[in-house]
Design a protein around this motif. Structure first.
Motif: not given
Lengths: 400, 307
Positions: B87, B89-91, B93
């Motif tokens: 999570v 990684i995506y949140e 960036s």
């Protein structure tokens, strides 16, 4: 009890290419497979050891159904495991053949795609993509595709995983539980590990320089390497060597870092050599773990000095060729070590210039022909202090 | 089928089960007692705390003695930390990520943490093979004892995270199966001692493609390979709810245990714990058969006996 376990087949795919033949060719030519990342987008500037085929292309090469999604780890693993089985020339019918596979990322490449959608909207994301997430799923799929059913299991001790798979395979054959085992490991590149190693600050932005004073981290790689292990009763086309020694020890120092005295590495190497019956000076080549991080190489170097004193055998890290293939490293590097033993070469440690201060060791820097190697040692060490070393012994009578 | 010689000298576990993807509050020990370092405890996910604590409780139960290997099994691995890092990684960036959850995401974290706490430099291995992860750990342990090791620690653990539970409910898993999680550890020795609770005598792992209606027959051959019949058993512990009807017809005492622990890949470790606690040592009925399957994975049989 079976006394000896032989290696009668090899399979490998790495950044150097697909198949054992191309590995040998590139190892001799000292040609690295490291380069830019093209598989997926990332904000990180990284050098990686990528297999130059898409997952779809590899699935097609393997004749897998095109309406299904496969994790890259599964496809890489199947490719190398199939090669090892074919190389043995053995017909699996009527034999108890096991598959012991190692992986640390499993189906993470596909799960990442799922999670990206799922995070935006909890009712989104294709659930089928999660089927291959668990590490064991890739092994179960491979087992079915290989047409073997003796026993299957999956090991994850991070970067030492595949050496543990080979060790367990040899032990099960010795105990008479199986006639043969396809043992090794597979791991694919994914955002999870690129970001993970980056967050630890141990990815080098340039090519990795194992055992060099200027080393500043590792390059991630991907691939798979498997050995066809068998008891003397199983007849293979060829016998490459025997699995003469193995040892698994724990550094018990830190979750990610290795101890300054390299206790885990020392115990693993010492145990494997003692079991093999070789004198220390009979080891003709060591394929070291040598990731290129300041910590690993210093610790491993100190452990080597503790064992071999001033007479450290020819050694090299082949991470400069393939990058660090994590859970597959022990499989890929066991293949490289056996190629050294069988064809009589010592592989160069690419990108080396000056030795490190903790252990003034100079690895092999140019590919050299070295005949009459009787034993090789290969190391794989992982997070959690997991250290496993293997010793392969030449099978001379079959060589000429 | 593999014959084993695992004498269990100590054991402990933490388990909880529930319905519709929601776990009931289980009995949890006071983790402070076993992991006094507050900083370390804070960094650990629930699964790591459960695993480490149950391993230390098992040692307490077995009494002193050198542990010459730590062998663990986990089907799902360290899910909380894996999700947390994924999570992030995506949140974020991919920027400025905290490595703690990455470090603790690998399946060997618990085995490694136990080695650190015990300063154990011995053999250390982790199996991650779905519904037979724990049984593979037992198999490795049995081999190690036959190779000359004296005393080992073997455990199985999995945690149900809110995300896992939500995804399984989307897949419809909880319509048919109980949810659950647990961590169980056992101290296994090569020979009998005053502390021995019972012995694991044989293990079988059958392909997930085996038809369910053949399982009773396969149990029967497993028993006969060990010189036993159903009527010799003290009780059958069954972890496959669908098969309870078939086992009821055998005129052997039966306990369906899945409702107590729910479905998780290493639920076989709970079955073993439950079985060892039940062993009565009644004359002529010294054995218990434990049959298990995690959702649609492989079938596993364990034969235990009072010695």
């Amino acid at each position: 009890m079976v006394k000896e376990v032989y290696v009668g087949g090899l399979g490998c795919v790495s950044a150097l290419g697909k198949g054992v033949g191309i590995q040998l060719e590139k190892l001799i030519a000292a040609e690295s497979g490291l380069g830019n990342l093209s598989l997926f987008d990332t904000n990180h500037q990284v050098v990686v050891g990528e297999v130059k085929h898409s997952t779809r292309e590899m699935a097609d090469m393997l004749g897998l159904r095109s309406d299904k999604g496969y994790s890259r780890t599964t496809v890489l693993g199947l490719m190398a495991a199939k090669e090892a089985l074919a190389d043995s020339g053995v017909n699996p019918d009527g034999l108890r053949i096991g598959l012991i596979s190692a992986t640390s990322v499993g189906g993470m490449d596909v799960s990442e795609v799922f999670f990206k959608e799922y995070l935006k909207d909890k009712s989104k994301g294709r659930l089928r993509q999660l089927i291959g997430h668990d590490c064991g799923a890739s092994t179960q799929f491979m087992e079915k595709e290989l047409g073997i059913s003796g026993f299957a299991t999956t090991i994850n001790t991070a970067c030492s995983s595949a050496n543990n798979a080979i060790m367990l395979g040899a032990r099960m054959i010795k105990a008479g539980l199986l006639d043969a085992v396809i043992a090794g490991g597979t791991d694919s590149l994914c955002r999870f590990t690129i970001n993970g190693f980056s967050s630890l600050g141990i990815l080098d932005k340039d090519v990795c320089r194992p055992f060099d004073v200027s080393r500043s981290g590792l390059n991630l790689g991907e691939g798979a390497g498997y050995l066809f292990l068998h008891s003397p009763e199983v007849k293979t086309k060829n016998i490459y060597c025997s699995v003469a020694g193995y040892a698994n020890a724990n550094d018990a120092f830190h979750q990610t870092a290795s101890s300054a005295e390299g206790e885990g590495a020392y115990l693993a190497m010492k145990g494997a050599i003692e079991m093999s019956g070789f004198d220390r000076n009979e080891i003709g080549y060591i394929n070291v773990h040598g990731t290129g991080t300041p910590n690993n190489d210093a610790s491993e170097g100190v452990a080597m000095k503790r064992i071999f004193g001033d007479e450290v055998p020819d050694f090299s890290s082949t991470k400069g060729y393939t990058g660090h293939t994590l859970g597959a490293a022990g499989g890929v590097e066991s293949v490289f070590s056996i190629l050294s033993l069988y064809y009589g070469y010592v592989w160069p440690n690419l990108n080396f210039q000056n030795s490190i201060s903790e252990a003034a060791l100079i690895p092999v820097t140019v590919c050299r022909k070295k005949t009459n190697i009787s034993g090789v040692l290969t190391n794989s060490f992982g997070f959690g202090g997991n250290c496993t070393s293997l010793v392969f012994k030449s099978f001379k009578t079959n060589k000429l | 089928m593999m014959q084993t010689n695992l004498y269990i000298d100590g054991m402990a576990g933490i388990v909880s089960s529930g319905h519709n993807g929601t776990l009931n509050a289980g009995d949890e020990p006071d983790y402070k007692t076993y992991i006094p370092d507050a900083g370390l405890r804070r960094r650990m996910s629930r699964l790591i705390k459960m695993g480490v604590t149950s391993s230390l409780m098992a040692i307490e139960n077995s009494g002193e003695g050198v542990i010459e290997g730590i062998i663990t099994g986990t089907g799902w691995g360290c899910l909380t930390d894996t999700e947390k890092f994924l999570v992030s990684i995506y949140e974020n960036s991919e920027r400025l990520l905290n490595p703690s959850s990455f470090i603790q995401s690998t399946s060997n974290t618990i085995g490694a943490q136990i080695a650190l706490m015990l300063d154990s430099k011995h053999y250390n291995n982790t199996f991650v093979h779905g519904g037979s992860s724990f049984e593979c750990a037992l198999l490795d342990s049995s081999l190690l004892l036959s190779e000359g090791k004296k005393r080992l620690m073997v455990g199985g653990f999995d945690e149900l995270t809110p995300t896992k539970s939500h995804l399984f409910s989307r897949m419809g898993v909880w319509k048919k199966f109980h949810c659950g999680e647990g961590a169980h550890f056992f101290i296994a020795s090569a020979s009998k001692s005053k502390k021995t609770i019972g012995k694991i005598s044989a293990i079988e792992i059958l392909s997930k493609d085996t038809p369910e209606d053949e399982i009773v027959e396969r149990c029967s051959s497993f028993l006969s390979e060990n010189g036993l019949k159903f009527s010799d058993l003290q009780i059958i512990l069954n972890g496959i709810d669908d098969l309870s009807g078939c086992f009821e017809n055998l005129n052997t005492a039966l306990l369906n245990f899945k409702g107590e622990c729910g479905e998780y890949p290493t639920s076989g470790a709970y079955g073993l714990f439950r079985g060892l606690n039940l062993l009565s040592g009644e004359k002529d009925k010294r054995h218990i058969l434990i049959v298990n399957r995690y959702i649609l994975d492989v079938f596993t049989f364990l034969l235990i006996e009072k010695v």
